[in-house]
Structures are given as C-alpha cells and as structure tokens.
Write a protein that holds these residues in place. Sequence first.
Motif, PDB file in Angstrom:
ATOM      1  N   UNK A   1     -15.355 105.422 -53.228  1.00  0.00           N
ATOM      2  CA  UNK A   1     -16.390 105.927 -52.317  1.00  0.00           C
ATOM      3  C   UNK A   1     -15.733 106.623 -51.121  1.00  0.00           C
TER       4      UNK A   1
ATOM      5  N   UNK B   1      -4.106 113.838 -47.166  1.00  0.00           N
ATOM      6  CA  UNK B   1      -4.923 114.387 -48.242  1.00  0.00           C
ATOM      7  C   UNK B   1      -6.185 115.083 -47.720  1.00  0.00           C
ATOM      8  N   UNK B   2      -6.834 114.443 -46.756  1.00  0.00           N
ATOM      9  CA  UNK B   2      -8.083 115.009 -46.245  1.00  0.00           C
ATOM     10  C   UNK B   2      -7.794 116.276 -45.437  1.00  0.00           C
TER      11      UNK B   2
ATOM     12  N   UNK C   1     -17.104 109.474 -42.407  1.00  0.00           N
ATOM     13  CA  UNK C   1     -17.680 108.132 -42.419  1.00  0.00           C
ATOM     14  C   UNK C   1     -16.586 107.074 -42.487  1.00  0.00           C
TER      15      UNK C   1
ATOM     16  N   UNK D   1     -18.376 117.075 -46.160  1.00  0.00           N
ATOM     17  CA  UNK D   1     -17.895 115.693 -46.166  1.00  0.00           C
ATOM     18  C   UNK D   1     -16.434 115.603 -45.734  1.00  0.00           C
ATOM     19  N   UNK D   2     -16.173 114.691 -44.828  1.00  0.00           N
ATOM     20  CA  UNK D   2     -14.795 114.488 -44.411  1.00  0.00           C
ATOM     21  C   UNK D   2     -14.327 115.542 -43.438  1.00  0.00           C
TER      22      UNK D   2
ATOM     23  N   UNK E   1     -19.291 118.967 -50.417  1.00  0.00           N
ATOM     24  CA  UNK E   1     -17.893 118.520 -50.380  1.00  0.00           C
ATOM     25  C   UNK E   1     -17.142 119.139 -49.215  1.00  0.00           C
TER      26      UNK E   1
ATOM     27  N   UNK F   1     -14.575 110.002 -52.119  1.00  0.00           N
ATOM     28  CA  UNK F   1     -15.697 110.949 -52.174  1.00  0.00           C
ATOM     29  C   UNK F   1     -16.106 111.351 -50.762  1.00  0.00           C
ATOM     30  N   UNK F   2     -16.120 110.370 -49.848  1.00  0.00           N
ATOM     31  CA  UNK F   2     -16.527 110.655 -48.478  1.00  0.00           C
ATOM     32  C   UNK F   2     -15.548 111.589 -47.789  1.00  0.00           C
ATOM     33  N   UNK F   3     -14.320 111.668 -48.309  1.00  0.00           N
ATOM     34  CA  UNK F   3     -13.344 112.599 -47.742  1.00  0.00           C
ATOM     35  C   UNK F   3     -13.644 114.031 -48.165  1.00  0.00           C
ATOM     36  N   UNK F   4     -14.540 114.190 -49.144  1.00  0.00           N
ATOM     37  CA  UNK F   4     -14.850 115.526 -49.623  1.00  0.00           C
ATOM     38  C   UNK F   4     -13.881 116.020 -50.680  1.00  0.00           C
ATOM     39  N   UNK F   5     -13.206 115.091 -51.384  1.00  0.00           N
ATOM     40  CA  UNK F   5     -12.297 115.507 -52.457  1.00  0.00           C
ATOM     41  C   UNK F   5     -13.103 115.926 -53.679  1.00  0.00           C
TER      42      UNK F   5
ATOM     43  N   UNK G   1      -5.298 118.339 -46.098  1.00  0.00           N
ATOM     44  CA  UNK G   1      -4.985 119.389 -47.069  1.00  0.00           C
ATOM     45  C   UNK G   1      -6.265 119.928 -47.702  1.00  0.00           C
ATOM     46  N   UNK G   2      -7.224 119.007 -47.926  1.00  0.00           N
ATOM     47  CA  UNK G   2      -8.452 119.412 -48.601  1.00  0.00           C
ATOM     48  C   UNK G   2      -9.290 120.355 -47.736  1.00  0.00           C
ATOM     49  N   UNK G   3      -9.311 120.105 -46.422  1.00  0.00           N
ATOM     50  CA  UNK G   3     -10.249 120.865 -45.589  1.00  0.00           C
ATOM     51  C   UNK G   3      -9.593 121.877 -44.668  1.00  0.00           C
TER      52      UNK G   3
ATOM     53  N   UNK H   1      -8.418 108.716 -40.732  1.00  0.00           N
ATOM     54  CA  UNK H   1      -8.850 109.582 -41.837  1.00  0.00           C
ATOM     55  C   UNK H   1     -10.145 110.293 -41.463  1.00  0.00           C
TER      56      UNK H   1
ATOM     57  N   UNK I   1     -24.595 111.705 -46.081  1.00  0.00           N
ATOM     58  CA  UNK I   1     -23.339 112.174 -46.675  1.00  0.00           C
ATOM     59  C   UNK I   1     -23.565 112.811 -48.049  1.00  0.00           C
TER      60      UNK I   1
ATOM     61  N   UNK J   1      -6.797 111.204 -59.586  1.00  0.00           N
ATOM     62  CA  UNK J   1      -5.787 110.751 -58.647  1.00  0.00           C
ATOM     63  C   UNK J   1      -6.091 109.316 -58.196  1.00  0.00           C
TER      64      UNK J   1
ATOM     65  N   UNK K   1     -25.169 107.694 -57.787  1.00  0.00           N
ATOM     66  CA  UNK K   1     -25.619 108.633 -58.808  1.00  0.00           C
ATOM     67  C   UNK K   1     -26.515 107.972 -59.844  1.00  0.00           C
TER      68      UNK K   1
ATOM     69  N   UNK L   1     -24.124 110.988 -50.651  1.00  0.00           N
ATOM     70  CA  UNK L   1     -23.359 110.087 -51.520  1.00  0.00           C
ATOM     71  C   UNK L   1     -24.219 108.950 -52.064  1.00  0.00           C
TER      72      UNK L   1
ATOM     73  N   UNK M   1      -4.154 109.936 -45.374  1.00  0.00           N
ATOM     74  CA  UNK M   1      -4.622 110.728 -44.229  1.00  0.00           C
ATOM     75  C   UNK M   1      -4.370 112.213 -44.494  1.00  0.00           C
TER      76      UNK M   1
ATOM     77  N   UNK N   1     -10.109 115.156 -58.465  1.00  0.00           N
ATOM     78  CA  UNK N   1      -9.156 114.443 -57.621  1.00  0.00           C
ATOM     79  C   UNK N   1      -9.561 112.981 -57.477  1.00  0.00           C
TER      80      UNK N   1
END
Lengths: 325, 327
Positions: free
Chosen positions: A224, B115-116, B94, B88-89, B85, A227-231, B118-120, B167, B54, A239, B59, B56, B113, A235
């Motif tokens: 969770x 990773x987030x 959150x 988020x983050x 996506x 997912x909240x990180x927006x990956x 790099x993602x955004x 994070x 979020x 991962x 599902x 989230x 840490x 991933x």
Amino acid sequence: MQVLQSFAIRAGYAVILLIAVLVLNFSMMHLAPGDVADTISQSMGGADQELLDQIRADYGLDKPFIVQLGRYIGGVLQFDLGFSFFYNQPVTDLILQRLPATLLLVVTAQLLALFIGVIMGVVSARKPNGILSHFVTFLALFGYAAPVFWTGILLLIAFSLKIQLFPVAGMQDVTIEGGFWVHFLDVARHMVLPVITLGSLFLALYSRLARATMMETLGSDFVRTAKAKGLSPNQVVYKHALKNSLSPVITLAGLQFSAVISGAVLVEAVFSWPGLGTLAFQSIIARDTPTILGILFFSALVVIVGNLLTDLALRLVDPRVGGKG
Amino acid sequence: MALLSVKNLRVEIKTRAGVAPVIDDLSFDLEAGESLSFVGESGCGKSMTALALMGLLPEGVGSIAAGSITFDGEELTTASEARLREIRGNDISMIFQEPMTSLNPLFNIGEQIAEVLRAHQNLSRKAAWSQAIELLDAVRIPNAKARVNDYPFQMSGGQRQRVMIAIALACQPKILIADEPTTALDVTVQAQIFDLLQDMQRQTGSSIILITHDMGAVAEMAERMIVMYAGRKAELGPVEDVIAHPRHPYTAGLISCVPHILSTLTEEREELVEVPGIVPALQDFGKDTCLFASRCLQAQAQCLRARPPEIEFGPEHQSACWRAEEL
C-alpha cells in the motif's frame, strides 16, 4: 565478514552430516544379507566355499565391521569410493562420468520450474479469478496426482512416437557431426521431454506457493505504501511484492532438491538418460554394493550443496536472515 | 479557491449483505497550508476518506459512487490512473498507522526514500540518494549518512515513522495525509512525531490532514476538525470552538472520554464518561435516520425518523444533529 563466518560454520556442519550419512549407508548395506563375494561368485557361475573365502580375504570382507567401515571412510576422504567389479571401474570415475548428465537434467528442470512457477504465480495472483489462476490450481492438482514416470511415458508416446518431434531416448545422437553449437542443440533437443517431465511436478508446487504468498504480500502494508508513493503497478508488483514472496519459494525449492534427485531416477529410467539415476537403477539390480554406496554418497553431497546454496540465496534476498541484526 | 474541495462524496463498499456507504455525503474544503483533523472511532470512515482522496480504495471492493474531489482545480474522481500516480507521493502523500509494516523489509531505507524522488522528480540515482540522506537528516535521524543503508528491521518504531515522513515529504507535497501516525508508538515518541510534523509543515507549507482518535493530538495539531460518525460528518468547525462548545452529542461524548491529567480528582476532574454502545453495523449505514441515535442520551423520536441536516452555527461551524441548537 559475518556472513562468510556463518557460512563456514554451516559448511562444517555439512561435512559432519556427510560423514554421518556415510556411516549410516555403509551400516545398512552391511546389515543386508549377502555380500560382494556372493555376487561375484554368482557372476562367475558359482563358487565353492574356498573360493568365497579367498574373495572375501581379497576384498577385506573377513575383517570386523568396524575395520571395514574405517577403511571405507578413509577411502572416501581420499575420494576413493571403492571399485565396481560389475563395471570394472573405480566407482569415483564411474560416478563422475554420469554426474554431469544428471546435474544438467536436474538443475535445468529445477531452475525452469522455479522461474516459470514464480512468473505464473505472480501473474495469477494479480488476477485471482483469471483464467491463468484457475490453470495454476489445475496444474497443481495434476502435478501432485500424476506420477512422474506416467507423465514421461505419455509425453514419449505423444511427442516422440505419434508426432516425431523429439528423440525417444538418450542424451545425444552419436551419429551427428559438427561444432559445439550443433552438439548443444542436439543435447537440448534430447533434454526437452525429460526436463518437462521432471519439471512439471515442481512447477506445480512452485506456482501454487508463489501464487499464495504473492496474494498475501499484495495485501500487505508496504505494498500500500508503494502504491501511495505513486509507483507504477509493475514496480509495485515486481520490485516490492515479488522480492518479499521469494523466500518461501526458495526455501521450498531447497527442500525439494532431494525429491528432484529421486525423481531423476525415474525420469532417467524412462528416457534412458545416461545419468546417475540409470546407474543407480542398474547397480541395484546387479547388487553392485560399492556403486550403490557411492551414488548414495553423491546424492547426499548434491542435496547438502543444494541446501547450502539455498541458504546463500535466502541471505541474498532477505537481509534479516543471519548477518547484521 | 480551496486547495482541496470534497463535495457530496459517497464511497461504497461491497459486503456480503449488499452495498454499504462507508462514506455518505461528505463535503469539506481544505485550504493551502491548513491543518484539518478527522476524528472518530474506528470504522467511522476516516481512513476510507484518506484512501478515497489518494485513489487507493481497495480494488474491487470499494469505489466512489457519487460526489467530487477537486484538487487544485482538477477533478480526481474521473482522473486516469496514470494521472493519479503522478499526483500520489508527489502532490498528495500519505503516512500510515503502522510504521512497523509500512516499510518494505527487504530494501534499505535510502532506496525507499530515493525511489519516490526518482519516480516524480526525475532525479538520477546519485542525486536521489544524496537527497535521501538530507531528508533523513531533516526528520532528525541521527547519523543519517550511515543509517541510510540500514534496513527497517534495524530501526525503532519511532525511527521508522520518521522514515515514512521523509518518504511522504520527499517531493514537498501540497497535502500530507497522516492516518493515525502515532497510534502504534510510545507516548513520548508520539510527541516527537507531532513536533516533527509541525516543523515540517512550517518549512514546506503543506496542508495536513490528520486522522486520529486522539483529541489531545487534535487540539495540538489542527486548526479545524471534522468529527465523523458511521461514514457521515457529525460536526465540523474550528478546533477551539468545537472543543469549547460541541454541537453534537457524539463530539461531546468523545471529549468527555479524554482525561485531564492536571486537574485533581476532588475538584475539577469529572468522572470519565464513555460513549455507550458501538458503531452500527455496515448494512445500517445507509439508513435515513440519525445513526448515532441508538447511543445518544438525548435522542428523540425525530432522530429515528430522518437523517439530520447539517445546521450552520456561524460561518465555520456545522453540526448534523436534530437538537444541535439546544446543546
């Protein structure tokens, strides 16, 4: 450093275990009625008591049990597993000739089953009600229920006799000529059916376990968080979730290593694969005690090395296993 | 315009007995830089609100059935998964209740840490890593340079929650949702985490949505509060006003549950009062009555006849109770 140290300790235990296996095997063989002298005399068409005594003296069989055991272990420590009168070769040579074929078969089947099983488990865990998910459940049931030799024979009939896609038996075609790749392809073609046969059982086990652990992991808090990180979903799954689902599968694979070896005996018999399994089968029929003992010893060795590798793999995946803390 | 605007939000989850609205007609605004707190018992829809914001929601189980969530002028309920996506983050992040299990046990905290980032933020591996060290330093993890290689199992609960905060704040989000961030921690550590959150908010200017059932935390952290009950907004208002003069019997009940350490037994300290009963079962959530009536000491016949409307007291204070004006 600490990892290395604890690994050395485990290796030490492995040696002790190996010696224990040796003693046990030898003692059990000794308990069985009849000995090498009987078998030799049989192959000579019978012998009188005098000749029997002569043979026993030659092979040291008239010595007390403990002396024979000591000699055997002493020999094994020098990589001398005795002499096979049936094959007229030292047992060590005999086994080393056959071992690569078995290892090739077993390791390929094991790795393929692991790889495909994990992928199938992951994909079906993402869609628990999808077609693949039901297929995994079916495959597991089939894998548990179908005996290895039966699967093997069915595959042979279907893909070697009816549709002549793969060779019926053996490991290579002796008539074939060419470079390395020609032989490589030839062996690969021979391997397909035995590997499928041996691998199917383990594929069933691994895919089912991977599916179950993956489903559990996908519901966990850190997924969770991911997912909240927006990956991206890939991933999150491949991962974060996959690495956490691997440990149980690796553990099971390590435990199954011995089963893969015993399965290899059956598969090799069905496909006339020139490996340890076939050798074991023949030497049991021939009551070739030194060879049987040698094979048992090598099987134990392979299982123990397999377990050590499993342990190493678990350490690589999970920092919490041993090491720092 | 408000940074975040939620209008008539309805979130439904599927149960065996049918569809139940776990959030029923919820509306509120969040201004930039503001701290808003959600209060209520377990099962009142606080966490569901956070997950809905979020995108989230679990599902196949929970879904937004009606209403809108507007963030920075953008409608989120109809936004694509890819767009969500990106948010988020990055814009909305959150932190969760369980620091023990919310971090991945198999990756070191630096990676988690970095990773987030790099993602955004399109940072290189190296840049993300060095920023991870700075963030660890910012959340007051001593010796950040060495600890960045540590795994979660090598840290205490409070430290892990700091990592979670690092994070969440890595991309300087506009909104930080903290879902019971201190429930699993020691009291002394709780205070440190709240201090940290306040400091970080001052530095980054983020809005904070704090979800809690700790009235003390609300009084300390938040400017406005929303009291939730059974998926509905019971009361909304500035924290001082609501605590000084609750306009909903449920709010009054929650406040009376909090002990006052400084008051002595003989004088000011009143007996602790519990709110009797439990939150109604999920299948009763949609009923057109006051859902609190069964536990309410002031309930009247009217309370069981219809759902109470939200009555305004002054510009900022609302309460959904038939007897709000008498309280």
